[in-house]
Enzyme design. Structure first.
Site, PDB file in Angstrom:
ATOM      1  N   GLY A  44       0.647  -1.298   0.045  1.00 15.48           N
ATOM      2  CA  GLY A  44      -0.136  -0.063   0.004  1.00 15.48           C
ATOM      3  C   GLY A  44       0.827   1.332   0.032  1.00 15.48           C
ATOM      4  O   GLY A  44       0.335   2.238  -0.157  1.00 15.48           O
ATOM      5  N   CYS A 254     -27.904  -8.863 -17.412  1.00 21.58           N
ATOM      6  CA  CYS A 254     -27.206  -9.046 -18.502  1.00 21.58           C
ATOM      7  C   CYS A 254     -28.173  -9.312 -19.598  1.00 21.58           C
ATOM      8  O   CYS A 254     -28.653 -10.326 -19.672  1.00 21.58           O
ATOM      9  CB  CYS A 254     -25.954  -9.676 -18.474  1.00 21.58           C
ATOM     10  N   CYS A 257     -26.179 -12.550 -21.432  1.00 22.48           N
ATOM     11  CA  CYS A 257     -25.973 -13.894 -20.775  1.00 22.48           C
ATOM     12  C   CYS A 257     -26.871 -13.894 -19.355  1.00 22.48           C
ATOM     13  O   CYS A 257     -27.018 -15.183 -18.771  1.00 22.48           O
ATOM     14  CB  CYS A 257     -24.576 -14.070 -20.365  1.00 22.48           C
ATOM     15  N   CYS A 275     -22.827  -7.091 -19.177  1.00 18.02           N
ATOM     16  CA  CYS A 275     -21.643  -7.330 -18.240  1.00 18.02           C
ATOM     17  C   CYS A 275     -20.439  -6.485 -18.953  1.00 18.02           C
ATOM     18  O   CYS A 275     -20.333  -6.429 -20.018  1.00 18.02           O
ATOM     19  CB  CYS A 275     -21.119  -8.652 -18.510  1.00 18.02           C
ATOM     20  N   CYS A 281     -18.618 -12.678 -19.887  1.00 18.79           N
ATOM     21  CA  CYS A 281     -19.898 -12.969 -20.449  1.00 18.79           C
ATOM     22  C   CYS A 281     -20.087 -13.813 -21.413  1.00 18.79           C
ATOM     23  O   CYS A 281     -20.930 -14.657 -21.636  1.00 18.79           O
ATOM     24  CB  CYS A 281     -20.279 -11.308 -20.674  1.00 18.79           C
TER      25      CYS A 281
END
Lengths: 300, 372, 255
Positions: A44, A254, A257, A275, A281
């Site tokens: 970080g 979606c 899909c 998606c 997808c």
């Protein structure tokens, strides 16, 4: 000897094609790897590095590209996505740059890629140990909104003094009833440094927590890299009594899909959603059973 | 469907590239040769070299042509090219007094030590657009004799003054120092200059870092930052008189790999400025001047003057204002343009997140105010 | 004094040839307020700033007793000194602008201290901020207003609330009512007195105003040209000053 003769000799010395492996000379790659090792050792923490000019403009992934070029080897298989889409023009451009100059194979399948360079998303597939996620970072400084002076920013990180960040969250809730941060949500890494999650949606933030894979973040313009090594805690900054909220639209699915729990983006013309992770997808549409989700966030 | 959602991003890019090339290679006018740029648009070539931080006139001209005149893009091409090149040698330190002047003026004195050599300058050429333009029926350039061409294709053809003109005049600064009028900043130690190519800068870096950053900063950024510093709400007044404005050649020397001797491998053309600041601030010596320094590749006086002004402004500011941070971090043309133009990239994932929060705010329960 | 919270020995601060304060010794116990009286230039603010950590001393020792442990303040690093300012030492500045962020709300200013001390529960942060604002008599309806919209007196109250938010061991007050209108000052002074009494904090009250010091502090020292010239119970100082300068001050205050 005349100047002309000497100039010619130097030109001869310097002639030749650029390095075969990528758009960076070997010393530069070593410098980047050195910075990345420091980054991995201090999760970080933003490590400065001598960012070189790349064939893509600053702000367009030059940092992510340098990280990828520094870690890629001949055996690697590289996936590049932008907004989750392998076929977006910027992703295609970066992939072409990487593939043609390093000779590595490339793929759209997140399961088989060894390095995934991405802008703004983490793939829906559950990534494995040994995979490296390289994220493109426009603004690496999570405290940018509360402090401008670089020296004060350094001090705040060095002393773990994040009070001003917490106050901005407090004021946000007071004014709006919720924390209104959108993407690039600030997180606490390894219990020590506050880090910017680049602009990935909140939806993807939980994927970083105790992840089995390595995440490397490259900010070319700002000349910093940072990292989250595997199995590191990554906690979004929020109050104990205010659960972290991810993007959800109840009822959205979606159009292609049928998925409800992937990250969806709107298609107003078709009054629906699709998606953002196009490869995932497409596999779902093909009936792929393995297309399982990482996201644990539930609809509120 | 938008460009990001179009299948075949690679095909789209290739098609875009074909369009670019067809424009570059097609058309009715003659193809542009690099030497046309170095000879006819030398100031543009110089500016590109200055903002790339690289002395390479032919390459810069090629980049400028490939970038269709976009100076920032051309500088980018050059810098990206430089990233692929390994360093061959480290040049020896050169004394700026070795600069062979093509042009040298000293506004601070009427008769300074050394010549006032106006040289080749557009300063006093009246700004009257020659709409008739140059005739296209000029004779073809004469064949050049073998080996006699100038190695610097951008070197200006200047009127040569008398043979006695001192091409390496002493500096005004020396005179002022002898009179004890200048704050002495010279050091006995010889610290290594900060290498901005190896280490990114942040406020608090030594002066050499600041000068390096400005040397390859974007010209407009420096000029406007100076202008803002002088006229803007948070700026302050400087009383600057220019001590030196020089345009000329500096030798480049490296250590010979076998003999170890310093050998000259060529020369670069630079613009150099020394700006004299009248010290008048609290805690400053009113009886002294101080000096700001500017140096950049090619002929770019505007940039070198802005650089010298900003150098002394930051020095005097001593970290009180964000000026140093602005100079160090916001003046690079490639960083600024790249970041600005990245907004053209798809941002629909992040935008969707913003829309979601706006809706969330609308339905949120307002935070209870105690006591109400 | 056996139960001191703060002990100063030989505190000296010089700025080049100028001596701001010299050989200052003092002690303050928990629950006690010590006044430092002097005109501007006496060195009283310098003493406060050295204890607060805003100014490095030239020489001397300072010890702070926290949870049974005695910290040697001047031996600590700047980072450690800054950490003490979160929950252990608080400063109330003469101008509330120096102790507040005007862009933040009243509650936000207090939340800044609480979160710095590790508070992470929004509801509890809010409740504590409200409780403190109530204590300093700031209307709760203004809790979410930016402090920049508050009057001077109200800002000072918010600063007080913020200063005591984390129950510090030591409170340093630098001319706490000097910048306020007389009518407003009285109310704030009253508030400070009850805060000091109720909290049991050790405090230093720096002021040129004898009235302020006599209101808030049971003991006081008088500073002149950087040195302490007299010390004792505030009542006795006012009634029977011994040093010529103290006499002059008392007379001036009366006259």
């Amino acid at each position: 000897m005349s100047h002309a003769t000497w100039t010619t000799s130097v030109v001869e010395l310097a002639s030749g094609e650029p390095d075969e492996l990528g758009h960076l000379d070997e010393q530069s790659k070593r410098d980047i790897r050195h910075a990345l090792l420091t980054a991995v050792a201090v999760p970080g923490y933003q490590v400065p590095f001598a960012s070189k000019e790349m064939p893509v403009a600053r702000g367009w992934g030059s940092g992510g590209l340098q990280v990828t070029l520094a870690v890629v080897g001949t055996e690697d298989v590289v996936k590049v996505i932008d907004q989750g889409d392998d076929d977006g023009v910027n992703a295609a451009n970066l992939r072409r740059l990487i593939a043609t100059t390093t000779g590595t194979a490339h793929t759209t399948d997140a399961r088989t890629a060894t390095i995934i360079q991405t802008r703004h998303r983490i793939p829906e597939d559950r990534l494995r140990p040994g995979q490296i996620l390289v994220l493109q970072v426009p603004v690496p400084e999570p405290l940018r909104g509360v402090e401008r002076d670089m020296r004060e920013l350094c001090r705040m990180h060095a002393e773990g003094d994040y009070a001003r960040m917490w106050v901005s969250l407090y004021e946000d809730v007071v004014r709006h009833g919720v924390i209104t941060r959108t993407t690039g949500y600030p997180v606490l890494v390894g219990g020590r440094y506050v880090m910017a999650t680049t602009p990935i949606p909140r939806f993807d933030v939980p994927k970083l927590h105790e992840a089995p894979f390595l995440s490397l973040f490259g900010a070319g313009r700002e000349k910093r890299v940072y990292a989250v090594p595997p199995h590191t805690s990554v906690e979004p900054l929020t109050f104990e009594d205010l659960p972290f909220e991810v993007e959800r639209t109840p009822g959205a699915a979606c159009l292609l899909c049928g998925a409800k729990e992937s990250y969806l983006v709107e298609v107003p013309e078709r009054d629906g959603w699709i998606c953002s992770d196009t490869a995932w997808c497409a596999r779902r549409r093909d009936g792929d059973e393995e297309a399982e989700l990482v996201s644990e966030a539930r609809d509120a | 469907m938008g460009y990001a959602a179009a299948r075949g991003g690679t095909e789209a890019i290739l098609a875009a590239e074909r369009l670019v090339r067809s424009r570059q290679e097609g058309g009715v006018s003659a193809a542009l040769r690099a030497e046309q740029l170095t000879e006819r648009l030398s100031l543009a070539v110089d500016r590109v070299m200055g903002e790339a931080g690289l002395w390479a006139p032919e390459l810069a001209a090629t980049a400028l042509r490939q970038a269709e005149g976009d100076l920032v893009e051309a500088a980018h091409l050059l810098r990206a090219y430089q990233s692929t090149r390994a360093r061959l040698a480290r040049p020896a330190t050169v004394d700026a007094d070795e600069l062979t002047v093509l042009r040298r003026i000293v506004p601070a004195y009427r008769v300074p030590p050394g010549p006032q050599l106006l040289g080749r300058s557009l300063d006093y050429v009246a700004r009257l657009l020659n709409a008739a333009g140059v005739s296209d029926t000029r004779a073809a350039p004469e064949q050049r004799a073998e080996g006699a061409g100038p190695e610097d294709p951008t070197s200006p053809v200047e009127a040569v003054p008398s043979e006695a003109t001192d091409r390496r005049p002493g500096r005004l600064l020396r005179l002022l120092r002898e009179q004890g009028l200048v704050a002495d900043r010279r050091r006995d130690d010889d610290p290594e200059p900060y290498d901005i190519a190896r280490q990114p800068v942040r406020p608090g870096v030594p002066r050499s870092a600041r000068l390096s950053v400005m040397a390859r900063a974007e010209t407009g950024a420096l000029v406007n930052l100076w202008y803002r510093n002088v006229l803007g709400p948070d700026g302050y007044i400087h009383e600057i008189t220019l001590g030196e404005v020089r345009h000329g050649y500096l030798p480049v020397r490296v250590e010979h790999p076998l003999t170890g001797e310093a050998v000259s491998v060529g020369r670069v053309r630079v613009t150099e400025v020394e700006a004299i600041e009248d010290l008048d601030g609290p805690g400053e010596r009113r009886d002294l001047f101080d000096v700001g320094y500017g140096l950049c590749t090619g002929h770019n006086e505007r940039k070198a003057i802005a650089m010298a002004n900003l150098d002394i402004a930051v020095e005097r500011d001593g970290g009180r204002s964000p000026l140093e941070q602005s100079v160090l971090l916001t003046t690079d043309g490639l960083d600024a343009s790249g970041f600005l133009e990245h907004l053209k990239l798809p941002h629909y994932v992040t935008f969707r997140s913003m829309v979601e929060r706006k809706l969330a705010v609308r339905v949120a329960e307002p935070t209870p105010s105690p006591g109400r | 004094m056996r139960d001191w919270t703060l002990r100063l020995n030989g505190l000296t601060k010089r700025f080049g040839a100028v001596t701001a304060c010299e050989e200052v010794d003092l002690e303050v116990a928990a629950g006690e307020a010590l006044g430092i009286i002097g005109e501007s230039g006496s060195g009283k603010s310098t003493v406060l700033r050295c204890i607060a950590g805003d100014l490095p001393p030239t020489s001397g020792k300072a010890q702070l007793r926290v949870a049974g442990e005695a910290l040697r303040l001047f031996d600590l690093s700047p980072t450690e000194r800054r950490r003490l300012r979160v929950s252990t030492i608080s400063v109330v500045h003469q101008d509330p602008v120096d102790g507040l962020d005007l862009r933040l709300s009243a509650g936000g200013n207090i939340a800044e201290r609480l979160t710095a001390a590790g508070w992470r529960h929004f509801g509890r942060i809010r409740a504590r901020a409200a409780e403190l604002l109530e204590q300093v008599e700031v209307p709760l309806g203004r809790m979410d207003d930016p402090v920049g919209t508050f009057s001077g007196g109200m800002r000072q109250r918010v600063q007080l609330a913020k200063a005591v938010a984390n129950d510090p061991a030591l409170l340093l007050l630098d001319e706490p009512t000097t910048g306020l209108d007389a009518s407003v000052a009285a109310g704030v002074l009253d508030l400070i007195r009850s805060l000091l009494e109720e909290s049991g904090v050790a405090s230093l009250v720096v002021s040129h105003d004898m009235g302020v010091v006599s209101m808030l502090a049971s003991r006081a020292v008088v500073m002149h040209h950087g040195r302490i010239v007299e010390a004792g119970l505030t009542d006795q100082l006012l009634e029977d000053p011994h040093h010529a300068y103290s006499q002059w001050l008392v007379a001036a205050a009366r006259g």
